[in-house]
Design a protein around this motif. Structure first.
Motif, PDB file in Angstrom:
ATOM      1  N   ALA A   1     -26.383 -51.591 -54.797  1.00 25.83           N
ATOM      2  CA  ALA A   1     -25.516 -51.560 -53.615  1.00 25.83           C
ATOM      3  C   ALA A   1     -25.237 -52.983 -53.173  1.00 25.83           C
ATOM      4  N   ALA A   2     -24.214 -53.128 -52.341  1.00 24.54           N
ATOM      5  CA  ALA A   2     -23.825 -54.461 -51.869  1.00 24.54           C
ATOM      6  C   ALA A   2     -23.410 -54.368 -50.420  1.00 24.54           C
ATOM      7  N   VAL A   3     -23.616 -55.494 -49.694  1.00 23.73           N
ATOM      8  CA  VAL A   3     -23.224 -55.594 -48.295  1.00 23.73           C
ATOM      9  C   VAL A   3     -22.277 -56.763 -48.148  1.00 23.73           C
ATOM     10  N   GLY A   4     -21.161 -56.550 -47.456  1.00 23.62           N
ATOM     11  CA  GLY A   4     -20.165 -57.615 -47.284  1.00 23.62           C
ATOM     12  C   GLY A   4     -18.909 -57.375 -48.082  1.00 23.62           C
ATOM     13  N   LEU A   5     -18.815 -56.264 -48.721  1.00 22.44           N
ATOM     14  CA  LEU A   5     -17.588 -55.892 -49.421  1.00 22.44           C
ATOM     15  C   LEU A   5     -17.404 -54.375 -49.295  1.00 22.44           C
ATOM     16  N   PRO A   6     -16.220 -53.863 -49.345  1.00 25.52           N
ATOM     17  CA  PRO A   6     -14.962 -54.622 -49.472  1.00 25.52           C
ATOM     18  C   PRO A   6     -14.514 -55.265 -48.164  1.00 25.52           C
ATOM     19  N   GLU A   7     -15.216 -54.986 -47.048  1.00 26.48           N
ATOM     20  CA  GLU A   7     -14.910 -55.634 -45.793  1.00 26.48           C
ATOM     21  C   GLU A   7     -15.993 -56.665 -45.492  1.00 26.48           C
ATOM     22  N   PRO A   8     -15.648 -57.907 -45.227  1.00 28.08           N
ATOM     23  CA  PRO A   8     -16.664 -58.949 -44.942  1.00 28.08           C
ATOM     24  C   PRO A   8     -17.517 -58.574 -43.733  1.00 28.08           C
ATOM     25  N   VAL A   9     -18.826 -58.885 -43.846  1.00 31.54           N
ATOM     26  CA  VAL A   9     -19.789 -58.643 -42.758  1.00 31.54           C
ATOM     27  C   VAL A   9     -20.579 -59.934 -42.530  1.00 31.54           C
ATOM     28  N   GLU A  10     -20.679 -60.318 -41.290  1.00 31.52           N
ATOM     29  CA  GLU A  10     -21.313 -61.597 -40.976  1.00 31.52           C
ATOM     30  C   GLU A  10     -22.809 -61.578 -41.312  1.00 31.52           C
ATOM     31  N   LYS A  11     -23.546 -60.547 -40.896  1.00 27.21           N
ATOM     32  CA  LYS A  11     -24.997 -60.467 -41.110  1.00 27.21           C
ATOM     33  C   LYS A  11     -25.297 -59.578 -42.303  1.00 27.21           C
ATOM     34  N   HIS A  12     -24.691 -59.879 -43.425  1.00 23.37           N
ATOM     35  CA  HIS A  12     -24.851 -59.020 -44.604  1.00 23.37           C
ATOM     36  C   HIS A  12     -26.278 -59.048 -45.137  1.00 23.37           C
ATOM     37  N   ALA A  13     -26.952 -60.209 -45.045  1.00 26.33           N
ATOM     38  CA  ALA A  13     -28.329 -60.287 -45.561  1.00 26.33           C
ATOM     39  C   ALA A  13     -29.260 -59.444 -44.707  1.00 26.33           C
ATOM     40  N   VAL A  14     -29.104 -59.496 -43.402  1.00 23.06           N
ATOM     41  CA  VAL A  14     -29.966 -58.707 -42.511  1.00 23.06           C
ATOM     42  C   VAL A  14     -29.773 -57.220 -42.786  1.00 23.06           C
ATOM     43  N   ILE A  15     -28.514 -56.811 -42.914  1.00 22.43           N
ATOM     44  CA  ILE A  15     -28.227 -55.396 -43.169  1.00 22.43           C
ATOM     45  C   ILE A  15     -28.813 -54.973 -44.502  1.00 22.43           C
ATOM     46  N   ALA A  16     -28.753 -55.847 -45.515  1.00 21.00           N
ATOM     47  CA  ALA A  16     -29.312 -55.518 -46.828  1.00 21.00           C
ATOM     48  C   ALA A  16     -30.820 -55.308 -46.736  1.00 21.00           C
ATOM     49  N   CYS A  17     -31.479 -56.135 -45.953  1.00 15.96           N
ATOM     50  CA  CYS A  17     -32.925 -55.982 -45.805  1.00 15.96           C
ATOM     51  C   CYS A  17     -33.279 -54.677 -45.104  1.00 15.96           C
ATOM     52  N   LYS A  18     -32.561 -54.361 -44.056  1.00 14.36           N
ATOM     53  CA  LYS A  18     -32.809 -53.102 -43.350  1.00 14.36           C
ATOM     54  C   LYS A  18     -32.569 -51.909 -44.270  1.00 14.36           C
ATOM     55  N   PHE A  19     -31.531 -52.023 -45.084  1.00 17.35           N
ATOM     56  CA  PHE A  19     -31.215 -50.937 -46.022  1.00 17.35           C
ATOM     57  C   PHE A  19     -32.346 -50.758 -47.013  1.00 17.35           C
ATOM     58  N   ALA A  20     -32.877 -51.894 -47.559  1.00 12.42           N
ATOM     59  CA  ALA A  20     -33.978 -51.826 -48.532  1.00 12.42           C
ATOM     60  C   ALA A  20     -35.223 -51.254 -47.886  1.00 12.42           C
ATOM     61  N   ARG A  21     -35.494 -51.670 -46.651  1.00 14.74           N
ATOM     62  CA  ARG A  21     -36.668 -51.149 -45.946  1.00 14.74           C
ATOM     63  C   ARG A  21     -36.572 -49.629 -45.769  1.00 14.74           C
ATOM     64  N   ASP A  22     -35.422 -49.164 -45.320  1.00 17.22           N
ATOM     65  CA  ASP A  22     -35.258 -47.729 -45.092  1.00 17.22           C
ATOM     66  C   ASP A  22     -35.343 -46.948 -46.392  1.00 17.22           C
ATOM     67  N   CYS A  23     -34.841 -47.535 -47.478  1.00 16.65           N
ATOM     68  CA  CYS A  23     -34.918 -46.849 -48.771  1.00 16.65           C
ATOM     69  C   CYS A  23     -36.382 -46.716 -49.224  1.00 16.65           C
TER      70      CYS A  23
END
Length: 634
Positions: free
Chosen positions: A582-604
């Motif tokens: 999975a990826a964060v920041g596409l297709p729409e740019p997201v400013e805090k993409h790294a933070v969201i990716a970490c939260k996503f990994a934690r929840d998974c």
């Protein structure tokens, strides 16, 4: 792999719905709700549905209005044609009636003029031989000549009379002459007419002197001693007994006001006159007829300047016979109104003035209706009129006291019977036929629309499935760009719907770098975070399981990850075996993409433990030993 997972997911869901234990039924239900929330019918589909519905309503209204308009127009046109046929046919009938009846009237007056001329000629010859003069003249063979005149006039049962003009100083001598002349006439007429009475019986019912019926003496015959002249009735046909069981021989016709007026006009103008009178029909009823008085001169030469009016021939007739045998059978319902310009020239026995006579013509027959105008007023506009008898009398020649020129006119009208004969059911039949044609056309249209709609529904369902697949594979923005690319490639023109479906099938799902020959869609995203998730121990675990158990595990885990990705707005790139990318920041740019990716990994990671523990019931006890390794790349 994704295609296989999709099929496995359907199969597994079916198995679970048929009774297989599924500890994640609530999760599956939420997943389906989540899918419905994600996917919505494209706006263009809804818009097209509304346009099609509006077009159908418009077509239905147009058909309804067309049926009403064409049906009404058809009905009106047929009715107008019936009315036109009715008016034209009536005009033809009226023209024929007027033409033929006038010919008969002209024939009548020609025969009467020939009759009076022959009397003048014969009288002039006999008077020259016998050295006699008027009024001392009786017509020999009177009944034969009068019968011949009746046949020439074409009238059945006419009354023909011969009256001479007697001056006041000639009364005595004329009475003596008349006595012998009347006896001779009776003898000839009784023989020719075969009457029921003998000459002597007729003589016994005759007053052999010029007389009138005195109302002061209960209408007893009274000898005439004045005025200056009289016009006694010397001979008449047929020979018969009149009122009071008396003959009308030697009755002064000037005692009848209507006859006197006609006689005065004839004497002043030298031309025949005509007026209405009341005559007795064969059945004994009184009907309106005409009284014609024709002058007899002392010379047969019509242009003699010194000719003298010495006698008159009179005919009382009804015009009914003149309207018979004009039309053919089947041509019926014509009303003829005969009018006189001089109603005062005739009075009925009941004191009413006779002005008109109405007749109805049905084929070759004619019927007398009465002494009033009996046509239907609604046909006033269709009246056709013409002069029936015009004797060419100069108004300036009328005697003192005469107020009008005696003339008869014909007024022809149609009847409701004639109108009804032209009214048919054609208008209704044609209107029904037109309506049936339109209804049949509408049914064909509806049937065609049903099959088209049925086919379009199937095609639309297929398109929607394709669109849903594309929407699940690609983000909305990418999906829309793919459609726009397809539209540009086709030149923004409408193509066959099946062709569009085929092009959906051609969308790359096999690794081609181009889509239907179009340029690849490639965008640069300089700032994103990629998340890798791998199941630890999956290889050993899967080698001891059935294929469907493997699919249940992966489907359940990845489905849970998809929901977490949707909640965090994470874009799922792909799954490769037991690896979730999975990826964060596409297709729409997201400013805090790294933070969201970490939260996503934690929840998974948390979800992984919960899912594997629940799956131990169905997939085996070592399922809970599976773990998740995650990696984040920025």
């Amino acid at each position: 792999m994704s295609d296989h997972l999709s099929l496995s997911s359907k199969k597994t869901s079916s198995q679970l719905s048929n009774g297989s234990p599924n500890p994640f039924s609530d999760s599956s239900s939420r997943e389906r709700t989540h899918e419905r929330e994600i996917y919505q019918t494209p706006e263009i589909a809804r818009r097209e549905e509304a346009n099609i519905l509006g077009a159908k309503i418009l077509v239905a209204l147009i058909i309804l209005l067309s049926v009403s308009g064409v049906g009404t127009s058809t009905y009106s046109l047929v009715k107008d044609q019936e009315k036109t046929n009715f008016e034209n046919q009536f005009a033809g009938y009226a023209s024929e009636i007027i033409t033929v009846s006038r010919q008969k009237a002209n024939q009548f007056f020609s025969a009467l003029n020939a009759f009076t001329t022959s009397i003048s000629s014969q009288a002039a010859s006999e008077q020259a031989l016998l050295n006699t003069s008027w009024p001392f003249y009786a017509i020999p063979d009177w009944s034969i000549k009068a019968d011949r005149l009746a046949k020439l006039t074409g009238v059945s049962d006419p009354e023909v009379a011969f009256a001479v003009i007697v001056q006041e100083d000639e009364y005595v001598e004329f009475n003596e002459f008349a006595a012998q002349a009347i006896l001779n006439w009776y003898e000839q007429s009784v023989k020719n007419e075969k009457t029921n009475l003998t000459p002597d019986e007729f003589w016994n019912r005759t007053f052999p002197f010029v007389h009138f019926l005195d109302p002061e003496k209960n209408y007893q015959p009274t000898p005439l001693t004045g005025p200056e002249l009289s016009v006694p009735l010397l001979q008449y046909y047929p020979l018969q007994v009149g009122a009071f069981s008396r003959t009308t021989t030697m009755y002064d016709t000037m005692a009848a006001p209507g006859t006197a007026t006609l006689f005065n006009i004839t004497r002043a103008t030298g031309k025949p006159t005509i007026g209405f009178t009341v005559i007795r029909a064969n059945d004994g009823s009184q009907i309106v007829g005409s009284q014609v008085i024709h002058p007899i001169f002392d010379t047969p030469h019509a242009y003699a300047e010194d000719r003298k009016h010495v006698a008159s021939a009179g005919i009382r007739l009804h015009w009914l016979d003149y309207f018979k045998n004009i039309l053919t059978e089947g041509e019926h319902g014509i009303l003829v109104v005969l009018k006189t310009t001089c109603p005062d020239l005739c009075n009925r026995d009941d004191g009413r003035t006779a002005r008109v006579a109405s007749y109805k013509i049905d084929g070759s027959n004619a019927e007398y209706l009465g002494d009033s105008d009996m046509h239907d007023p609604k046909f006033d506009s269709m009246e056709i009129t013409d002069i029936f008898v015009d004797l060419g009398i100069d108004v300036s020649q009328l005697p003192e006291g005469a107020t009008c020129v005696p003339t008869l006119s014909l007024h022809v009208y149609p009847s409701e019977d004639l109108e009804m004969s032209f009214q048919t059911n054609d208008a209704v039949i044609y209107t029904v036929v037109v309506a049936v044609i339109f209804i049949f056309t509408s049914l064909v249209f509806l049937l065609y629309d049903y099959f088209v709609r049925r086919r379009q529904t199937k095609v639309m369902e297929r398109i929607m499935r394709q669109d849903k697949i594309v929407s699940n594979v690609f983000p909305t923005a990418i999906r829309d760009r793919l459609y726009q690319s397809q539209d540009k490639q086709k030149g923004k023109s409408t193509r066959n719907l099946n062709r569009n479906i085929d092009e959906f099938d051609e969308l790359d799902f096999e690794g081609d770098s181009t889509i239907s020959g179009s340029a690849p869609l490639a965008d640069l995203f300089p700032s994103i975070t990629v998340v890798f998730a791998d199941i630890a121990g999956f290889t050993a675990w899967s080698s001891a399981r059935e294929p469907h158990q493997v699919f249940v595990l992966l489907e359940t885990i990845y489905g849970a990850f998809d929901k977490i990705a949707y909640r965090h707005s994470v874009f799922k790139v792909e799954t490769v075996g037991d690896c979730y990318v999975a990826a964060v920041g596409l297709p729409e740019p997201v400013e805090k993409h790294a933070v969201i990716a970490c939260k996503f990994a934690r929840d998974c990671l948390k979800k992984m433990k919960d899912v594997t523990l629940k799956l131990e019931v169905t997939l085996g006890p070592d399922t809970g030993d599976l773990d998740l390794r995650t990696g984040i790349h920025r």
